[in-house]
Design a protein around this motif. Structure first.
Motif, PDB file in Angstrom:
ATOM      1  N   ALA A 188       0.866  -1.253  -0.122  1.00 19.31           N
ATOM      2  CA  ALA A 188       0.030   0.013  -0.154  1.00 19.31           C
ATOM      3  C   ALA A 188       0.958   1.015   0.027  1.00 19.31           C
ATOM      4  O   ALA A 188       1.733   1.257   1.104  1.00 19.31           O
ATOM      5  CB  ALA A 188      -0.914   0.025   1.109  1.00 19.31           C
ATOM      6  N   LEU A 189       0.764   1.957  -1.052  1.00 17.72           N
ATOM      7  CA  LEU A 189       1.151   3.527  -1.116  1.00 17.72           C
ATOM      8  C   LEU A 189       0.536   4.462  -0.386  1.00 17.72           C
ATOM      9  O   LEU A 189      -0.821   4.529  -0.633  1.00 17.72           O
ATOM     10  CB  LEU A 189       1.785   3.844  -2.295  1.00 17.72           C
ATOM     11  N   ILE A 190       0.906   5.048   0.529  1.00 19.38           N
ATOM     12  CA  ILE A 190      -0.050   6.013   1.481  1.00 19.38           C
ATOM     13  C   ILE A 190       0.716   7.392   1.237  1.00 19.38           C
ATOM     14  O   ILE A 190       1.926   7.497   1.453  1.00 19.38           O
ATOM     15  CB  ILE A 190       0.169   5.633   2.914  1.00 19.38           C
ATOM     16  N   GLY A 211      -4.720  -3.069  -9.283  1.00 21.45           N
ATOM     17  CA  GLY A 211      -4.692  -2.916  -7.672  1.00 21.45           C
ATOM     18  C   GLY A 211      -5.662  -1.901  -7.534  1.00 21.45           C
ATOM     19  O   GLY A 211      -5.991  -0.806  -8.013  1.00 21.45           O
ATOM     20  N   PRO A 212      -6.566  -2.040  -6.098  1.00 24.94           N
ATOM     21  CA  PRO A 212      -7.389  -0.909  -5.922  1.00 24.94           C
ATOM     22  C   PRO A 212      -6.715   0.327  -5.395  1.00 24.94           C
ATOM     23  O   PRO A 212      -5.359   0.276  -4.721  1.00 24.94           O
ATOM     24  CB  PRO A 212      -8.169  -1.659  -4.801  1.00 24.94           C
ATOM     25  N   MET A 213      -7.466   1.198  -5.334  1.00 27.85           N
ATOM     26  CA  MET A 213      -6.991   2.630  -4.668  1.00 27.85           C
ATOM     27  C   MET A 213      -8.295   3.066  -3.872  1.00 27.85           C
ATOM     28  O   MET A 213      -9.303   2.968  -4.242  1.00 27.85           O
ATOM     29  CB  MET A 213      -6.584   3.561  -5.698  1.00 27.85           C
ATOM     30  N   ALA A 214      -7.895   4.041  -2.860  1.00 24.91           N
ATOM     31  CA  ALA A 214      -8.840   4.923  -2.202  1.00 24.91           C
ATOM     32  C   ALA A 214      -8.575   6.222  -2.190  1.00 24.91           C
ATOM     33  O   ALA A 214      -7.053   6.489  -1.707  1.00 24.91           O
ATOM     34  CB  ALA A 214      -9.490   4.154  -0.952  1.00 24.91           C
ATOM     35  N   THR A 228      -2.971   0.467  -3.852  1.00 27.40           N
ATOM     36  CA  THR A 228      -2.217  -0.761  -3.702  1.00 27.40           C
ATOM     37  C   THR A 228      -1.802  -1.031  -5.186  1.00 27.40           C
ATOM     38  O   THR A 228      -2.523  -1.402  -5.884  1.00 27.40           O
ATOM     39  CB  THR A 228      -3.360  -1.693  -3.101  1.00 27.40           C
ATOM     40  N   ARG A 229      -0.561  -1.628  -5.138  1.00 27.18           N
ATOM     41  CA  ARG A 229       0.185  -2.202  -6.169  1.00 27.18           C
ATOM     42  C   ARG A 229       1.073  -3.103  -6.065  1.00 27.18           C
ATOM     43  O   ARG A 229       1.240  -3.507  -4.871  1.00 27.18           O
ATOM     44  CB  ARG A 229       0.778  -0.985  -6.887  1.00 27.18           C
ATOM     45  N   GLN A 230       1.289  -4.002  -6.962  1.00 28.33           N
ATOM     46  CA  GLN A 230       2.433  -4.920  -6.895  1.00 28.33           C
ATOM     47  C   GLN A 230       3.489  -4.476  -6.384  1.00 28.33           C
ATOM     48  O   GLN A 230       3.984  -3.239  -6.541  1.00 28.33           O
ATOM     49  CB  GLN A 230       2.599  -5.741  -8.110  1.00 28.33           C
ATOM     50  N   GLY A 231       4.258  -5.165  -5.536  1.00 31.06           N
ATOM     51  CA  GLY A 231       5.570  -4.905  -4.731  1.00 31.06           C
ATOM     52  C   GLY A 231       6.456  -3.681  -5.478  1.00 31.06           C
ATOM     53  O   GLY A 231       6.663  -2.778  -5.061  1.00 31.06           O
ATOM     54  N   MET A 232       7.016  -4.455  -6.649  1.00 30.15           N
ATOM     55  CA  MET A 232       8.032  -3.581  -7.388  1.00 30.15           C
ATOM     56  C   MET A 232       7.318  -2.560  -8.108  1.00 30.15           C
ATOM     57  O   MET A 232       8.076  -1.481  -8.061  1.00 30.15           O
ATOM     58  CB  MET A 232       8.487  -4.549  -8.378  1.00 30.15           C
ATOM     59  N   ASP A 233       6.116  -2.545  -8.458  1.00 27.41           N
ATOM     60  CA  ASP A 233       5.350  -1.635  -9.155  1.00 27.41           C
ATOM     61  C   ASP A 233       5.220  -0.400  -7.814  1.00 27.41           C
ATOM     62  O   ASP A 233       5.330   0.780  -8.434  1.00 27.41           O
ATOM     63  CB  ASP A 233       4.275  -1.766  -9.845  1.00 27.41           C
TER      64      ASP A 233
END
Length: 395
Positions: A188-190, A211-214, A228-233
């Motif tokens: 999760a990128l916050i 991946g989802p986002m809010a 939310t994205r895959q780890g490397m992305d």
């Protein structure tokens, strides 16, 4: 050797909420509560563009009203008046409205630092004391409680120990309590975002093949982003310069809030569903992320932990047995089992359903969103889950 009735290991939002829920009844019974926390609570609140925030459900508001701290919390709580749910590249959307549900807001977004200060200032120092900064390094079970060893080599005993020290609890492992872990292979990128147009209390849940986002409304017309994205992305996105990041985010989210103008500090958190295999033992209870860590996209984790804390406090104060009585703790666990199972299942299934790129699954969720917007009973159920009222027929 000193002894207290109740030691809460972890004085963060969950631990402080439990102390608040207990303190009036504890005072009447002559109990002493000790909060043990490695990081000193702030005595003054300072505004920060990059402040982390928490989404509180409407049910969480009701709990904090009962505890007498909501009025202060609400001074910097941004109400969620509507939730817009969409699936990128597909026609269906769903909207949830506070007005339709007959509530002032579906939830609220509050900066963690402000929420924490409101909770800590609400504590009764005649009942609740602090050991801070301090850390428990060892827990030894006794016949009538636990002996705790702190990092300054001092020890103390308690009738009941509550473990609320987070999802990476070393004490949980030390006690031999296993966990069920299901990695999502996502991070999760916050970050906080400023759009050019007013959010007007609208929260956005946007699902994409990546991946989802809010985007959740904050005060000062900021939005809290959970992407939310895959780890490397996710690592790639975190490393982009501000202009490139905003451009990529704009391409995925669209222009519902106009141009995205500013992004603050970005933080990455690897995601897994983690559940402790035991939540109670004689003279021991486990709360918060130490008990269950959920995917953040559905905004359910802290709200479930708060309901757990309130239920535990109610069980302890209603019991005529000694503090730490195993039957009392087991009764609490059984009372919360349905709520936990439904909430964990709801969060996990939403994450998996909207994270799949399989064509049939994509078609199914597209029709599901359409049905959600057209079928009042389904929409009502979804809204009650989002508001933290899913297992409460009385509200």
């Amino acid at each position: 050797m000193s002894r207290v009735n109740l030691a809460i290991i972890g004085g963060g939002l969950v631990g402080a909420s439990l102390a608040l829920a207990l303190q009036a009844g504890a005072k009447a019974r002559g109990w002493k509560i000790l909060l043990i926390e490695p990081f000193a609570p702030g005595h003054t609140w300072q505004p920060s563009y990059d402040a982390r925030s928490t989404a509180l459900s409407f049910g969480a508001r009701q709990i904090y009203q009962r505890l007498g701290v909501w009025q202060e919390i609400s001074r910097r709580a941004e109400p969620i008046k509507q939730i817009h749910v969409s699936d990128r590249g597909r026609f269906s959307t769903a909207r949830l409205s506070a007005m339709e549900e007959g509530v002032p807001a579906l939830g609220y977004v509050v900066e963690n630092a402000w929420l924490g200060q409101c909770l800590w200032q609400g504590l009764d120092t005649d009942v609740v004391s602090w050991r801070c900064p301090a850390e428990v390094t060892r827990m030894e079970p006794l016949t009538d409680g636990y002996r705790l060893t702190l990092n300054d080599e001092t020890t103390l005993e308690c009738d009941l120990a509550v473990l609320a020290d987070g999802g990476r609890s070393g004490l949980r492992e030390q006690l031999g309590i296993g966990v069920k872990k299901r990695p999502y292979n996502q991070s999760a990128l916050i970050a906080n975002i400023t759009p050019s147009e007013a959010h007007n209390g609208m929260a956005f849940e946007r699902f994409t093949d990546d991946g989802p986002m809010a985007l959740l409304p904050l005060q000062d017309n900021r939005c809290a982003l959970v992407w939310t994205r895959q780890g490397m992305d996710a690592q790639r996105l975190a490393a982009l310069d501000e202009r490139s990041f905003l451009s990529e985010l704009q391409g995925v989210f669209g222009y519902r809030l106009g141009t995205l103008k500013q992004v603050g500090a970005r933080h990455l958190y690897p995601l897994s569903l983690v559940e402790a295999e035991e939540q109670v033992r004689p003279h021991l209870a486990i709360l918060g992320n130490a008990a269950h860590s959920l995917h953040p996209i559905a905004g359910q984790g802290f709200n479930l932990s708060l309901r757990d804390a309130q239920a535990l406090a109610d069980a302890l104060l209603a019991s005529e047995q000694v503090l730490g009585d195993f039957a009392t703790l087991q009764a609490y666990r059984e009372r919360q089992r349905l709520d936990q199972n439904l909430t964990v299942g709801f969060s996990d299934q939403v994450t998996r359903l909207f994270g799949s790129t399989q064509p049939l699954v994509s078609m199914g969720r597209n029709l599901g969103l359409l049905g959600l917007d057209l079928l009042p009973p389904a929409k009502r159920w979804f809204a009650r889950q989002a508001m933290g009222l899913g297992t409460r027929p009385d509200v």
